[in-house]
Scaffold this motif. Structure first.
Motif, mmCIF file in Angstrom:
data_model
loop_
_atom_site.group_PDB
_atom_site.id
_atom_site.type_symbol
_atom_site.label_atom_id
_atom_site.label_comp_id
_atom_site.label_asym_id
_atom_site.label_seq_id
_atom_site.Cartn_x
_atom_site.Cartn_y
_atom_site.Cartn_z
ATOM 1 N N SER A 508 -8.004 -4.952 5.247
ATOM 2 C CA SER A 508 -8.594 -3.884 6.042
ATOM 3 C C SER A 508 -7.964 -2.551 5.646
ATOM 4 C CB SER A 508 -8.387 -4.153 7.533
ATOM 5 O OG SER A 508 -7.011 -4.261 7.821
ATOM 6 N N PHE A 509 -8.522 -1.467 6.124
ATOM 7 C CA PHE A 509 -8.081 -0.146 5.668
ATOM 8 C C PHE A 509 -6.613 0.110 6.010
ATOM 9 C CE2 PHE A 509 -7.397 4.361 6.689
ATOM 10 C CZ PHE A 509 -7.602 4.910 5.429
ATOM 11 N N TYR A 510 -6.211 -0.223 7.224
ATOM 12 C CA TYR A 510 -4.866 0.147 7.660
ATOM 13 C C TYR A 510 -3.782 -0.773 7.095
ATOM 14 C CZ TYR A 510 -5.080 -3.671 11.090
ATOM 15 O OH TYR A 510 -5.187 -4.892 11.690
ATOM 16 N N THR A 511 -4.164 -1.875 6.409
ATOM 17 C CA THR A 511 -3.161 -2.740 5.789
ATOM 18 C C THR A 511 -3.036 -2.506 4.293
ATOM 19 O OG1 THR A 511 -4.819 -4.488 5.540
ATOM 20 C CG2 THR A 511 -3.438 -4.539 7.521
ATOM 21 N N PRO A 515 -2.356 3.750 3.247
ATOM 22 C CA PRO A 515 -2.158 3.951 4.692
ATOM 23 C C PRO A 515 -0.814 3.413 5.181
ATOM 24 C CG PRO A 515 -4.373 3.140 4.261
ATOM 25 C CD PRO A 515 -3.616 3.017 2.988
ATOM 26 N N GLY A 516 -0.360 2.301 4.579
ATOM 27 C CA GLY A 516 0.946 1.770 4.974
ATOM 28 C C GLY A 516 2.081 2.706 4.623
ATOM 29 N N MET A 519 1.808 5.611 7.153
ATOM 30 C CA MET A 519 2.256 5.213 8.493
ATOM 31 C C MET A 519 3.762 4.955 8.530
ATOM 32 S SD MET A 519 -0.884 2.637 9.396
ATOM 33 C CE MET A 519 -0.033 1.942 10.806
#
Length: 594
Positions: A508-511, A515-516, A519
């Motif tokens: 998925s996008f946030y994994t 993004p990691g 974040m």
């Protein structure tokens, strides 16, 4: 100073250990006593005291330029016969170039408009024109003098808003009024500086020396402050100046012959309120940073509490669900079925694809982490204060060199746990990869500084000394650490690793990686960005950084924040893996080898 700055417990221990000693001073920071001429050296009068006060000059720098220059580069009054004071490694790395100056005077002897030297220029001569153009460039970019008296900066104190007084450990060489008639920088302090497209040279300084008479300790007096005020005078008689003429100006389009006479005046003031141990306070207190430091600490604590709450909630929620499901199981077959995040327990300890690089970075990171922790700890105790010039950088470099053993041990231990067999490559990369990249970058920038003639360029001898420390001390220590690391057994994992690797699902996008990274970097950056601002400001704006107590506390908060952010990101990745693979994997889980 704040209590965090003092590290009271450690200071108390040191005091108890040194209780029988008569005095204790940090190396290189012992006080110097001064007395009037004729009393120095007399056994019946005042032994071990000096009567001559010398001013040392440091490199000149500007907030509008990244290139510092030596004092002699601007063709100021200099003295060639005396030997330059020795400088430690930290001072050389920071570009400090301290040398003696012709500004010398006797203690308690008032001086009025004493000539130092006269500089003559003829724009028809290429050498003189080059010197004059470089001086005008320095005034245009607001280059600042940095003078030292008794290991203490000579400060220029002036009023700012709200009736406060700011003490700057430097003063400008001159100023410039633009073609539109707008005064720049220090030209705003004098209404006589009004001619358009004109430079004004600060060729006179009024020096005020504050001293404190020591009554109960050693005889003599100690200097507690050195303040000055730069002025500009066009002396009517350069050979016999009276410091009464108009300002020394230089039109931008000037051509012909020019003489600039440099002079100084000195007066002494006894100060009974400032003691020698607190003589730096008036400089540091004029820097209004304390309130915003507490705001930074509170901001960092809020982030830590937020992350701690999330970690605690995740742990309690996960464990609570697991315990509840175990309590509801009716048979042994149900207990053998895996569920939740434990579906991927056989793959989380699989050796990474870039195990070599990961182990090398872990070893180098351990080396830097221990170096920073020990350096900040000693800085909190006061051993690396601004008064001990260059001590901070010297301590950091020496610690990095001596900490090659932990770097080699950690890199070798992790590499062996990953199943690696190229131990020679691992040790060599630990020795040369990260330090080599830093040194190559440093060497290229040093070549650029050499080409610009800046004082920040490190001498060739210092480069050889750093290479000798690296190759003769750090590298052998890294090999010793790697020897013991490979000799130890590999790190045992709490669970077995499956022989057949799981297929990595579509992320998925946030994994995903980017993004990691964002974040995982925003939260630690939010903890340190205010401290980072002051550190970079002290480097680029040439200000003193002294708030090591705040910095050490923020460093501890940063470590906690990074740890908790790592836990959260790992948990999110495991959850994403479970959500994608729970249906398909549960049907075939019994066929996977254990």
């Amino acid at each position: 100073m704040c209590s965090l700055h003092r590290a009271r417990g450690s200071v108390l221990v040191i005091f108890l250990l040194l209780h029988s000693a008569t005095s204790f001073y940090l190396p290189g920071l012992a006080p110097v006593s001064f007395c009037e001429p004729g009393q120095a050296g007399k056994e019946n009068e005042v032994p071990d005291c000096k009567s001559t006060i010398e001013i040392f000059v440091n490199r000149l720098d500007s907030v509008e330029s990244v290139l510092p220059y030596e004092y002699t580069a601007f063709d100021f009054c200099a003295i060639d016969s005396e030997k330059r004071p020795s400088e430690n490694l930290g001072q050389v790395l920071f570009g400090e170039r301290i040398e003696p100056s012709p500004y010398k005077f006797e203690f308690k002897k008032k001086v009025d408009c004493k000539p130092v030297c006269t500089k003559s220029y003829n724009t028809n001569k290429p050498e003189d024109k080059a010197h004059l153009d470089f001086l005008k460039k320095g005034m245009l970019l607001n280059y600042q003098h940095h003078w030292i008296v008794d290991n203490m900066p000579v400060t220029w104190c002036y009023d700012v808003e709200d009736g406060q007084k700011f003490c700057n450990p430097g003063f400008p060489i001159g100023c410039y009024v633009t073609e539109a008639g707008r005064p720049k920088d220090a030209c705003v302090v004098n209404s006589d500086f009004k001619d358009k497209d004109t430079f004004y040279v600060f060729n006179h300084v009024d020096i005020t020396i504050h001293y404190h008479v020591v009554e109960n300790e050693a005889a003599g007096a100690r200097l507690v402050a050195a303040k000055m005020e730069p002025k500009s005078y066009k002396h009517t008689k350069v050979e016999a100046p009276d410091c009464a003429g108009g300002p020394m100006y230089l039109n931008n389009k000037f051509s012909g012959e020019l003489k600039i006479g440099y002079t100084y005046s000195v007066q002494f003031v006894e100060d009974t309120h400032i003691r020698w141990a607190s003589r730096w306070d008036y400089i540091l207190e004029s820097m209004p940073h304390t309130n915003i430091q507490w705001f930074s600490i509170m901001n960092s604590l809020v982030i830590v509490l937020f992350l701690s709450g999330m970690v605690a909630m995740i742990m309690l929620r996960t464990l609570h669900k697991d315990i509840a499901r175990y309590n509801q199981m009716d048979s042994v077959e149900d207990a053998q079925e895996e569920f939740g995040w434990k579906l991927v327990h056989g793959d989380v300890f699989r050796p990474p694809r870039k195990g070599m690089l990961l182990s090398v970075f872990l070893g180098s990171g351990t080396q830097i982490f221990i170096m920073m922790f020990v350096t900040l700890f000693f800085a909190c105790l006061g051993f690396l204060s601004p008064a001990n010039r260059g001590a901070l950088m010297t301590c950091a470099v020496v610690l990095w060199v001596l900490l090659g053993t932990p770097a080699g041990y950690v890199a070798a231990r992790f590499y062996k746990s990953f199943g690696g067999e190229k131990w020679k490559t691992n040790v060599l990369l630990t020795c040369f990869l990260c330090p080599g990249v830093v040194f190559a970058d440093f060497f290229v920038m040093n070549l650029i500084l050499w080409g610009e003639g800046s004082s920040a360029a490190m001498p060739f001898g210092t480069l050889v000394a750093i290479l000798a420390l690296w190759f003769c001390i750090s590298v052998p220590l890294t090999f010793i650490g790697a020897y013991f690391g490979f000799k130890k057994t590999g790190i045992e994992h709490p669970v077995r690793t499956n022989q057949i690797p799981r297929q990595i699902p579509e992320q998925s996008f946030y994994t995903r990686s980017l993004p990691g990274i964002v974040m995982g970097g925003i939260l630690p950056f939010g903890c340190i960005f205010i401290q980072l601002f002051f550190i970079l400001n002290s480097i680029w704006s040439h200000q003193m950084y002294y708030m090591f107590g705040f910095l050490f506390l923020v460093f501890i908060i940063l470590v906690i924040t990074c740890s908790e952010a790592t836990i959260l990101l790992c948990y999110f990745h495991l959850c994403a893996e479970v959500r994608h693979h729970t249906p398909s994997y549960s049907a075939t889980s019994t066929s996977v080898p254990r």
